[in-house]
Design a protein around this motif. Structure first.
Motif, PDB file in Angstrom:
ATOM      1  N   VAL A  61    -105.785  36.411   8.971  1.00  0.00           N
ATOM      2  CA  VAL A  61    -104.270  36.533   9.603  1.00  0.00           C
ATOM      3  C   VAL A  61    -103.971  35.201  10.104  1.00  0.00           C
ATOM      4  N   TYR A  65     -98.677  36.388   8.612  1.00  0.00           N
ATOM      5  CA  TYR A  65     -99.021  36.650   7.340  1.00  0.00           C
ATOM      6  C   TYR A  65    -100.523  37.018   7.134  1.00  0.00           C
ATOM      7  N   TYR A  67    -103.785  37.063   4.558  1.00  0.00           N
ATOM      8  CA  TYR A  67    -104.284  36.889   3.354  1.00  0.00           C
ATOM      9  C   TYR A  67    -105.442  37.839   2.715  1.00  0.00           C
ATOM     10  N   ASP A  72    -106.567  36.739  -2.187  1.00  0.00           N
ATOM     11  CA  ASP A  72    -105.834  35.713  -1.695  1.00  0.00           C
ATOM     12  C   ASP A  72    -104.370  35.921  -1.694  1.00  0.00           C
ATOM     13  N   LYS A  74    -100.685  36.424  -0.363  1.00  0.00           N
ATOM     14  CA  LYS A  74    -100.010  36.278   0.932  1.00  0.00           C
ATOM     15  C   LYS A  74     -99.109  37.398   1.327  1.00  0.00           C
ATOM     16  N   ALA A  84     -94.155  34.902  -2.762  1.00  0.00           N
ATOM     17  CA  ALA A  84     -93.779  34.612  -4.066  1.00  0.00           C
ATOM     18  C   ALA A  84     -94.979  33.446  -4.375  1.00  0.00           C
ATOM     19  N   ASP A  86     -96.383  35.444  -6.509  1.00  0.00           N
ATOM     20  CA  ASP A  86     -96.855  36.802  -6.648  1.00  0.00           C
ATOM     21  C   ASP A  86     -95.848  37.652  -6.266  1.00  0.00           C
TER      22      ASP A  86
END
Ligand SMILES: Cc1cc2nc3c(=O)[nH]c(=O)nc-3n(C[C@H](O)[C@H](O)[C@H](O)COP(=O)(O)OP(=O)(O)OC[C@H]3O[C@@H](n4cnc5c(N)ncnc54)[C@H](O)[C@@H]3O)c2cc1C
Ligand code: SF4
Ligand code: FES
Lengths: 114, 808
Positions: A61, A65, A67, A72, A74, A84, A86
């Motif tokens: 953390v 955010y 991870y 991995d 976010k 982004a 992703d």
């Protein structure tokens, strides 16, 4: 058809260590609960939206955010939005803290099971 | 209730079909989607079966979309179900288990089947194709039971299968009808270089042989060739080609030639029925590689989602063999005819070969062997029918001087269309990569890989990804590529370490605040790294930050894919006692451990402990943790040595146990392994360890920087010492120097190459004071460590927070 939301008491604030996730089963939903460094508490379904799935509770953390520990990705703990480039959405649920007691509200019909 | 959505049915749960569905989801196509697949698995990356066979991936690793993905996207999945007919009168999909599912639109993506030679005996036991997980499983099983195998077919698949079986320990002969391997992709020169290389890697060849019969009763025992000769084989893989799987289309009355005939929008002869993938035939061509299938899928997805798109016009295909150490590439035309102008260069010493074919000065094909760095570039040149110029010649033949080449490459990616697929394996477009760079400030291929998946599979697209990166970043490429340990900071490791010491920074928070991190609390890359650097600099006072540790280290146990954990007790030097074994057995039984496994490092994995049982297992084992999860000393592997071995000159077991006790628990930049041998016979394999020690008559020999993992490297001879004390001092100094100068996650194999062996030798061996100071610093750090499980068991709060789940 309207149905009322369900509220679960999941523990005291101190039960959640800063920046270290914890798994809580609320009814049929497995939640990962996080307490960010400013003391706020967030609840996410303990299932990564990554195509390969996997748990979230063990992620790192940073700020607001998370991870994803296996891929991995976010994830914004406040909105569940995958950052982004992703794309995707983790399921987040509203949390309230009153007098040191932490409660999570789940919608009436949770369609996705773990 | 939401409005009724149209029903889309996908037949064939493979790469092309599911790729299309993924695109439709991205484009927001509004369908109720169902998927049928004959295989019992969710969608997986078929290309990577070669890696599964070779042993570098497991079936799990190659799953592309797990069952959760179908669920999350509300897709109904029917695995193990074969569609038998499409009834277009009633608009129903009919299956072998009696389902009749209505559709509005249907996609046929049934792929291909292995072509099995129609010779007597081809249905015997022990004869398989190489197509799916079941075939792969059959090969893995056969290798356990049999010694000799024959692979019929010297093409891409046959060679990958053969190499896989060799790796599995079988004695493998590739049988090929022609005199040249991969004759459909390579010319004679490249083909013979390939054969020579594979022979070196242990594959045998029977060339120019036509198989006429498979011998044996129930089970195959060998092959008989047309010239009367025979080849014994207990197992046979047929890799002679593929046949588009058109049965369903035929039975449904759809027009079929070699494949299912489609137009430029992948429409078949039946209304509302489309087809993509290996089963289709577009403008007379059936494709057997992934990249064209993704291009087809992209067009179809847009068409079905109501997005304007030009039709599919066919693809230029390029081939790359996925065998490590064998780089071959070919694109376009490769056999020379009198019409071609041929540019070629062959280097027998470096074992490289390069050939480019021109027709009327246009680049129409290329073959590369040994050095394939120009492959991406050449593929583009062929695809765009580029005219040869002096600049291009210099660039691709490697004769240019510095400068010109780079600019040219930039231009070729600039000209690339946004929607063009760069990574065929994972269907990643140029735009997706550009976006990843511009939106996230990424500067490395690894970052792009982590988020888009490009370069994740065969790696063939890496050069183009690099070029795109270079193109997007422009001048800042060089600069930013060198910068920062992650995107949160522009500082390098050395700068961070220097700042920590100079400014006396004490916590990751402080480091990130004072050094102006872009993201206040860092990310999953820099947090663990900074936590390590702080611990290395302040061994006595740094409070380890659990919240900055990766899951395994935080839990002091290895998480497995099913959420259970593996517990590994220490066994110093690989030695245990009957009492300890008994305790391990008792605890394993009590907590229902799934598997007890002896590891490569000579200890026992207790696999499959439930999360909440982990603390109890440790408590009852009452043994030190083996740190199977840690970036620190894992094991010291030992041989039998002078205590028992008739060759042994040194007590390797004693020395190994002593070293393991001495260095255990201390954090290092990455995992660390050692080995000690009693004599130069080297039974404990010290050449692949971070530090390998070999006993000889008058003392010890030390090797460093070995690795047996992803990037194998044989250790370098470091020094010879006479006494045990000297040995320990050298080990201490090397380890401490690595701790102080290694980048986080950098193995010694990389560290030795970066720092230079001679440099490390000078630091450690060149100056006695230096060595003693390094050794003293590690001893100081070692005095601070303690067993994590002792601490965890005493600390009820942490234990509960980490291991217990609440039910409300
Ligand atoms: C070992 C191996 C290595 C390869 N290496 C490479 C490589 O390096 N590079 C490359 O580009 N390509 C490679 N390929 C080729 C690549 O895998 C294929 O081109 C690609 O998978 C084809 O995709 P597809 O969707 O058309 O077919 P498939 O992925 O085969 O999917 C078709 C699916 O449909 C199912 N099916 C068939 N009939 C029915 C039915 N009637 N009802 C329901 N389901 C049905 C099948 O079970 C199958 O799962 C390799 C292939 C293999 C086998
Ligand atoms: S390395 Fe030498 S001493 Fe050790 S087991 Fe092998 S032969 Fe014996
Ligand atoms: S093309 Fe295979 S990994 Fe990108």
């Amino acid at each position: 058809m309207e149905r009322s939301n369900r509220e679960y008491t999941i523990g005291a604030v101190e039960d959640f260590m800063l920046q270290i996730g914890r798994v809580v089963h609320a009814g049929e939903v497995e939640l990962a609960i996080f307490r960010t460094s400013d003391g706020a508490i967030y609840a996410v379904r303990n299932h990564s939206p990554h195509p390969k799935g996997g748990p979230l509770a063990e992620g790192i953390v940073s700020g607001y955010y998370l991870y994803d520990p296996l891929h991995d990705w976010k994830i914004d703990l406040r909105t569940g939005e995958i950052q982004a480039p992703d794309r995707g959405q983790a399921e987040v649920y509203p949390v309230t803290v009153e007098g040191g007691v932490v409660k999570v509200t789940l919608p009436a019909a949770v369609t996705t099971l773990n | 209730m939401a409005a009724e959505r149209e029903k889309l049915v996908l037949i064939g749960n493979g790469m092309a079909g599911v790729g299309t569905i993924e695109q439709i989801l991205k484009l927001g196509g509004a369908y109720d989607i169902s998927v049928f697949g004959s295989e019992p698995h969710p969608n997986y990356n078929r290309i990577m079966l070669s890696y599964v066979l070779e042993g570098s991936k497991s079936i799990e690793d190659i799953i592309l979309n797990d069952l959760g993905w179908y669920e999350d996207n509300h897709i109904t999945l029917h695995t193990g179900t074969t569609v038998t007919r499409i009834d277009d009168q009633n608009k129903l999909i009919l299956t072998d288990n009696g389902l009749a599912v209505p559709y509005d639109k249907a996609i046929i993506a049934t792929g291909s089947n292995s072509f099995i030679l129609p010779v007597p005996g081809s249905t015997k036991d022990g004869v398989v194709g190489f197509r799916d997980i079941a075939d792969c499983d059959a090969m893995l099983a056969a290798a356990k039971q049999y010694r000799t195998a024959a692979v019929i077919g010297g093409g891409l698949l046959g060679l990958e299968a053969a190499k896989g079986l060799v790796n599995l320990g079988m004695d493998v002969t590739v049988v090929h009808l022609l005199e040249d391997l991969m004759e459909r992709q390579l010319d004679r020169t490249a083909s013979s270089m390939l054969q020579a290389e594979l022979t070196r890697q242990g594959v045998r060849f029977a060339m120019g042989k036509q198989t006429v019969e498979l011998t044996g009763e129930e089970r195959v025992t060998g092959l008989r060739f047309s010239d009367g000769s025979v080849l014994p084989a207990e197992f046979v893989v047929m890799a002679v080609g593929i046949k588009p799987n058109v049965q369903l289309a035929k039975d449904s009355g759809i027009t079929v030639n070699r494949g299912i005939v489609v137009d430029d929008y992948m429409q078949t002869s039946m209304a509302d029925v489309y087809s993509v993938g290996e089963c289709t035939e577009h403008r007379g061509t059936c494709y057997g590689l992934v990249a064209p299938l993704f291009e087809q899928g992209m067009v179809l997805a847009k068409h079905l989602s109501g997005v304007q798109t030009p039709g599919y016009e066919g693809s230029v295909v390029a081939t790359k063999l996925k065998i490590s150490g064998v780089d071959v590439f070919s694109a376009g035309e490769f056999t020379e005819t009198p019409e071609h102008t041929v540019i070629s260069a062959k280097d027998e010493w470096k074992r490289t070969y390069k050939k480019i074919l021109l027709k009327n000065n246009v680049i129409v094909g290329a073959v590369l062997f040994g050095d394939v760095t120009e492959s991406a570039n050449l593929q583009k040149l062929v695809k765009n029918s580029t005219e040869m110029t002096n600049e291009i010649y210099d660039e691709v033949m490697g004769t240019s001087c510095c400068g010109g080449g780079g600019a040219k490459k930039g231009m070729s990616v600039e000209a690339m269309a946004d929607e063009e697929i760069v990574c065929g394996c994972n269907g990643v477009t140029k735009k997706a990569i550009v976006d990843a760079v511009t939106e996230n400030g990424f500067t490395t291929v690894d970052e792009i890989k982590a988020c888009t998946g490009a370069t994740r599979s065969c790696g063939g697209c890496k050069p183009v990804v690099e070029q795109i990166l270079q193109f997007v970043l422009g001048d800042s490429f060089q600069q930013s590529a060198k910068q920062g340990i992650c995107s949160c900071t522009s500082l390098s490791r050395d700068e961070i370490v220097a700042e920590i010491t100079a400014k006396g920074l004490r916590t990751t928070k402080e480091v990130m605040h004072v050094l102006d991190w872009k993201q206040a609390e860092g990310c999953s890359k820099c947090r663990p790294a900074v936590n390590y650097y702080l611990g290395m600099i302040y061994p006595d006072t740094h409070e380890d930050e659990k919240e900055s540790r990766f899951v395994n280290e935080r839990m002091s146990a290895n998480i497995q894919k099913d959420g259970t954990y593996t517990v590994i007790p220490r066994m110093y030097g690989g030695v245990t006692t009957p009492e300890d074994l008994k305790r391990i057995a008792d605890v394993s039984l009590k907590y229902d451990v799934k598997v007890v496994k002896v590891t490569g490092g000579q200890r026992l994995d207790l696999i499959g402990v439930k999360k909440e049982d982990v603390p109890k297992v440790w408590e009852e084992l009452d043994m030190p943790s083996g740190y199977g999860y840690a970036k620190s000393l894992r094991t010291v592997k030992t041989c039998v040595g002078s205590q028992f071995c008739r060759f042994g000159t040194q007590d390797s077991m004693g020395m190994g146990a002593m070293l393991e006790r001495k260095y255990e628990r201390l954090d290092m930049p990455a995992k660390f392994k050692m080995a000690v041998n009693g004599c130069p016979r080297n039974c404990a394999e010290s050449c692949t360890k971070d530090i390998g020690i070999v006993g000889n008559d008058g003392g010890w020999e030390v090797f460093i920087g070995g690795n047996g993992g992803i990037k194998p490297r044989i250790a370098d001879a470091f020094c010879k010492v006479k006494s045990d004390e000297e040995l320990v001092e050298v080990c201490s100094a090397v380890i401490q120097y690595y701790r102080e100068t290694g980048n986080y996650l950098e193995r010694t194999s990389e560290w030795v190459e970066r720092m230079g062996l001679e440099h490390i030798q000078t630091v450690v061996m060149g100056n006695d004071d230096n060595r003693k100071e390094l050794a003293a610093r590690i001893d100081f750090a070692l005095a601070q460590v303690s067993d994590p499980w002792r601490k965890m068991l005493d600390d009820k709060n942490t234990r509960t927070a980490l291991f217990e789940e609440t039910q409300v």
